[in-house]
Design an enzyme around this catalytic site. Structure first.
Site, PDB file in Angstrom:
ATOM      1  N   SER A 149      59.017 144.527  18.094  1.00 41.68           N
ATOM      2  CA  SER A 149      58.240 144.894  17.291  1.00 41.68           C
ATOM      3  C   SER A 149      56.831 144.339  17.894  1.00 41.68           C
ATOM      4  O   SER A 149      55.736 144.853  17.638  1.00 41.68           O
ATOM      5  CB  SER A 149      57.944 144.998  15.729  1.00 41.68           C
ATOM      6  OG  SER A 149      59.054 145.092  15.013  1.00 41.68           O
ATOM      7  N   HIS A 165      60.642 151.179  20.900  1.00 42.12           N
ATOM      8  CA  HIS A 165      60.262 150.800  19.529  1.00 42.12           C
ATOM      9  C   HIS A 165      60.388 152.126  18.256  1.00 42.12           C
ATOM     10  O   HIS A 165      59.797 153.068  18.482  1.00 42.12           O
ATOM     11  CB  HIS A 165      58.680 150.253  19.670  1.00 42.12           C
ATOM     12  CG  HIS A 165      58.233 149.740  18.262  1.00 42.12           C
ATOM     13  ND1 HIS A 165      57.242 149.902  17.631  1.00 42.12           N
ATOM     14  CD2 HIS A 165      59.275 148.908  17.126  1.00 42.12           C
ATOM     15  CE1 HIS A 165      57.201 149.331  16.439  1.00 42.12           C
ATOM     16  NE2 HIS A 165      58.280 148.757  16.448  1.00 42.12           N
ATOM     17  N   GLU A 215      58.091 154.611  20.390  1.00 39.28           N
ATOM     18  CA  GLU A 215      57.254 154.248  21.443  1.00 39.28           C
ATOM     19  C   GLU A 215      58.195 153.590  22.607  1.00 39.28           C
ATOM     20  O   GLU A 215      58.997 152.730  22.380  1.00 39.28           O
ATOM     21  CB  GLU A 215      56.356 153.189  20.868  1.00 39.28           C
ATOM     22  CG  GLU A 215      55.524 153.667  19.702  1.00 39.28           C
ATOM     23  CD  GLU A 215      54.668 152.580  19.103  1.00 39.28           C
ATOM     24  OE1 GLU A 215      53.284 152.725  18.666  1.00 39.28           O
ATOM     25  OE2 GLU A 215      55.206 151.368  19.046  1.00 39.28           O
ATOM     26  N   ASN A 270      51.470 150.322  15.492  1.00 37.05           N
ATOM     27  CA  ASN A 270      51.156 149.078  14.589  1.00 37.05           C
ATOM     28  C   ASN A 270      49.764 148.623  14.606  1.00 37.05           C
ATOM     29  O   ASN A 270      48.883 148.003  13.823  1.00 37.05           O
ATOM     30  CB  ASN A 270      52.019 147.859  14.845  1.00 37.05           C
ATOM     31  CG  ASN A 270      53.419 148.124  14.133  1.00 37.05           C
ATOM     32  OD1 ASN A 270      53.408 149.063  13.438  1.00 37.05           O
ATOM     33  ND2 ASN A 270      54.302 147.468  14.532  1.00 37.05           N
TER      34      ASN A 270
HETATM   35  N1  LIG Z   1      62.788 146.025  10.199  1.00 39.91           N
HETATM   36  C1  LIG Z   1      61.847 146.990  10.520  1.00 39.91           C
HETATM   37  O1  LIG Z   1      61.259 147.555   9.871  1.00 39.91           O
HETATM   38  C2  LIG Z   1      61.655 146.976  12.017  1.00 39.91           C
HETATM   39  C3  LIG Z   1      61.023 148.209  12.508  1.00 39.91           C
HETATM   40  C4  LIG Z   1      60.632 148.220  13.793  1.00 39.91           C
HETATM   41  C5  LIG Z   1      61.132 147.332  14.923  1.00 39.91           C
HETATM   42  N2  LIG Z   1      61.850 146.106  14.471  1.00 39.91           N
HETATM   43  C6  LIG Z   1      62.698 145.375  15.451  1.00 39.91           C
HETATM   44  O2  LIG Z   1      64.013 145.589  15.199  1.00 39.91           O
HETATM   45  C7  LIG Z   1      64.710 144.580  15.577  1.00 39.91           C
HETATM   46  C8  LIG Z   1      65.738 144.355  14.327  1.00 39.91           C
HETATM   47  O3  LIG Z   1      65.089 144.189  13.172  1.00 39.91           O
HETATM   48  P1  LIG Z   1      65.967 144.120  11.947  1.00 39.91           P
HETATM   49  O4  LIG Z   1      64.752 144.313  10.989  1.00 39.91           O
HETATM   50  O5  LIG Z   1      66.805 145.250  11.972  1.00 39.91           O
HETATM   51  O6  LIG Z   1      66.492 142.878  11.754  1.00 39.91           O
HETATM   52  P2  LIG Z   1      67.753 142.482  10.895  1.00 39.91           P
HETATM   53  O7  LIG Z   1      67.362 140.879  10.814  1.00 39.91           O
HETATM   54  O8  LIG Z   1      67.585 143.077   9.458  1.00 39.91           O
HETATM   55  O9  LIG Z   1      69.118 142.732  11.705  1.00 39.91           O
HETATM   56  C9  LIG Z   1      69.280 141.914  12.780  1.00 39.91           C
HETATM   57  C10 LIG Z   1      71.114 142.063  12.843  1.00 39.91           C
HETATM   58  O10 LIG Z   1      71.339 141.473  14.137  1.00 39.91           O
HETATM   59  C11 LIG Z   1      72.391 140.725  13.769  1.00 39.91           C
HETATM   60  N3  LIG Z   1      72.431 139.593  15.131  1.00 39.91           N
HETATM   61  C12 LIG Z   1      72.101 138.311  14.906  1.00 39.91           C
HETATM   62  N4  LIG Z   1      72.320 137.756  16.073  1.00 39.91           N
HETATM   63  C13 LIG Z   1      73.164 138.552  16.677  1.00 39.91           C
HETATM   64  C14 LIG Z   1      73.687 138.698  18.110  1.00 39.91           C
HETATM   65  N5  LIG Z   1      73.841 137.471  18.798  1.00 39.91           N
HETATM   66  N6  LIG Z   1      74.245 139.529  18.463  1.00 39.91           N
HETATM   67  C15 LIG Z   1      74.502 140.956  17.779  1.00 39.91           C
HETATM   68  N7  LIG Z   1      73.866 140.775  16.563  1.00 39.91           N
HETATM   69  C16 LIG Z   1      73.289 139.710  16.053  1.00 39.91           C
HETATM   70  C17 LIG Z   1      72.285 139.974  12.579  1.00 39.91           C
HETATM   71  O11 LIG Z   1      73.537 139.540  11.991  1.00 39.91           O
HETATM   72  C18 LIG Z   1      71.536 141.109  11.762  1.00 39.91           C
HETATM   73  O12 LIG Z   1      72.545 141.874  11.242  1.00 39.91           O
HETATM   74  C19 LIG Z   1      63.607 143.275  15.553  1.00 39.91           C
HETATM   75  O13 LIG Z   1      63.286 143.022  16.870  1.00 39.91           O
HETATM   76  C20 LIG Z   1      62.295 143.969  14.683  1.00 39.91           C
HETATM   77  O14 LIG Z   1      61.241 143.244  15.257  1.00 39.91           O
HETATM   78  C21 LIG Z   1      62.226 146.199  12.881  1.00 39.91           C
END
Ligand SMILES: NC(=O)c1ccc[n+]([C@@H]2O[C@H](COP(=O)([O-])OP(=O)(O)OC[C@H]3O[C@@H](n4cnc5c(N)ncnc54)[C@H](O)[C@@H]3O)[C@@H](O)[C@H]2O)c1
Length: 309
Positions: free
Chosen positions: A116, A136, A148, A187
């Site tokens: 993000s 994104h 995006e 954002n």
């Molecule tokens: N949460 C949101 O609303 C949102 C929206 C858009 C973008 N994002 C982006 O998406 C990405 C993920 O966000 P999220 O909210 O899903 O995170 P999250 O923390 O909910 O999930 C991440 C997952 O990755 C796993 N993980 C950790 N290390 C790992 C590895 N080495 N190999 C494989 N899996 C691994 C964790 O166990 C976890 O289940 C981030 O970059 C975040 O900025 C999040």
């Protein structure tokens, strides 16, 4: 094609579902077995919900065979033409994953991050230059139409164009940003609005609930169907010029994190996940709000599919 999605947290399962609904095989990878099991269960549930609401012709029984879950990164990316990284927003975690991916991904694989905030291709310039960029998605990714795509002048245009077409074939809309800006497009627009909302509350002329009423009953209501520039054409550009001249100088240009937020964070009032934020979600209220949100967003998706896609 086969798609690998790395990370089965908030975003990964929904992203996997997008590609499954597009008919692709998906390998979902995570270091946590529980995250993989929960992710697969959520995909099944969301597929059935969408099928039940008439958004999909087929149910989970037809889509789930497209999904495999694995704790092995190698197994996930083997044969994958596309790899979507949705691991935690920590550069050290992402870097460790890229170091592995560099060794095991196919030469011609396209690799994207769902970050993000970070300009990852600039931070890791030696990692698959040209074929690694940002895609994104928005939460919940299986519902919100936009993705995006962010490229730089080093990115291979062909790779971006290819992914754009693949995403569109999965029912997504895309915008391509031709350079990195903090927060990308959506954002930035959203935080600009938040800043002004905090400013007006500080001035004492409205309360948070008034801002929310105005957002959903006017801005959001119209914005679902009419874009910012489209709206200006509709208003009349002479009128817009007068409004910009009068209002722009009066808008907030604060750069600090609003005190209203830091205070809530200090008190542990983080929103739905802790039961309190600006509003109260204690008891069953949080679950009710989330359920309603999911239902309403899917109804909105129905209209979107009817009129906008
Ligand atoms: N949460 C949101 O609303 C949102 C929206 C858009 C973008 N994002 C982006 O998406 C990405 C993920 O966000 P999220 O909210 O899903 O995170 P999250 O923390 O909910 O999930 C991440 C997952 O990755 C796993 N993980 C950790 N290390 C790992 C590895 N080495 N190999 C494989 N899996 C691994 C964790 O166990 C976890 O289940 C981030 O970059 C975040 O900025 C999040």
């Amino acid at each position: 094609m086969k798609v690998a999605v790395i990370g089965s947290g908030v975003m990964g399962p929904g992203i996997a579902q997008v590609f499954m609904m597009g008919g692709h095989e998906v390998a979902l990878n995570d270091v946590s077995e529980k995250a993989l099991a929960d992710g697969a269960a959520r995909i099944r549930e969301n597929l059935d919900l969408m099928h039940g609401m008439g958004l999909l012709d087929k149910g989970s029984g037809d889509y789930m065979p497209l999904l495999t879950t694995t704790g092995s990164l190698r197994e996930a990316v083997e044969g994958s033409r596309l790899v979507v990284e949705a691991a935690p927003e920590r550069p050290d975690v992402k870097q460790a994953i890229y170091n592995e991916l560099d060794k095991i991904c196919a030469e011609d694989a396209v690799i994207v991050s769902n970050t993000s905030s970070f300009p990852l291709p600039d931070m890791f310039p030696d990692f698959r230059p040209g074929r690694f960029f940002v895609a994104h998605f928005f939460n919940p990714p299986q519902v919100i139409p936009l993705v995006e795509l962010v490229k730089s002048d080093r990115t291979d245009d062909g790779a971006v164009e290819w992914l754009k077409k693949e995403l569109e074939a999965c029912g997504k809309k895309t915008v391509v940003l031709t350079g990195y800006k903090m927060g990308f497009l959506v954002n930035r627009l959203q935080t600009a609005m938040m800043r002004e909302a905090f400013h007006l509350i500080r001035c004492g002329v409205v309360k948070p609930e008034d801002v929310d009423t105005a957002t959903v009953a006017a801005i959001g209501f119209k914005s679902a169907w009419q874009g910012t520039f489209d709206t200006m054409d509709y208003i009349g550009l002479d009128t817009v010029a007068l409004a910009c001249g009068a209002i722009f100088p009066d808008l907030s240009n604060d750069t600090g994190v609003p005190e209203m937020i830091t205070e809530k964070v200090r008190e542990g009032k983080l929103g739905v996940k802790t039961g309190q934020g600006f509003f109260n979600y204690e008891g069953d209220r949080g679950a009710e709000v989330l359920k309603r949100r999911q239902k309403v967003l899917l109804e909105q998706l129905k209209l979107w599919k009817k009129y906008m896609s």
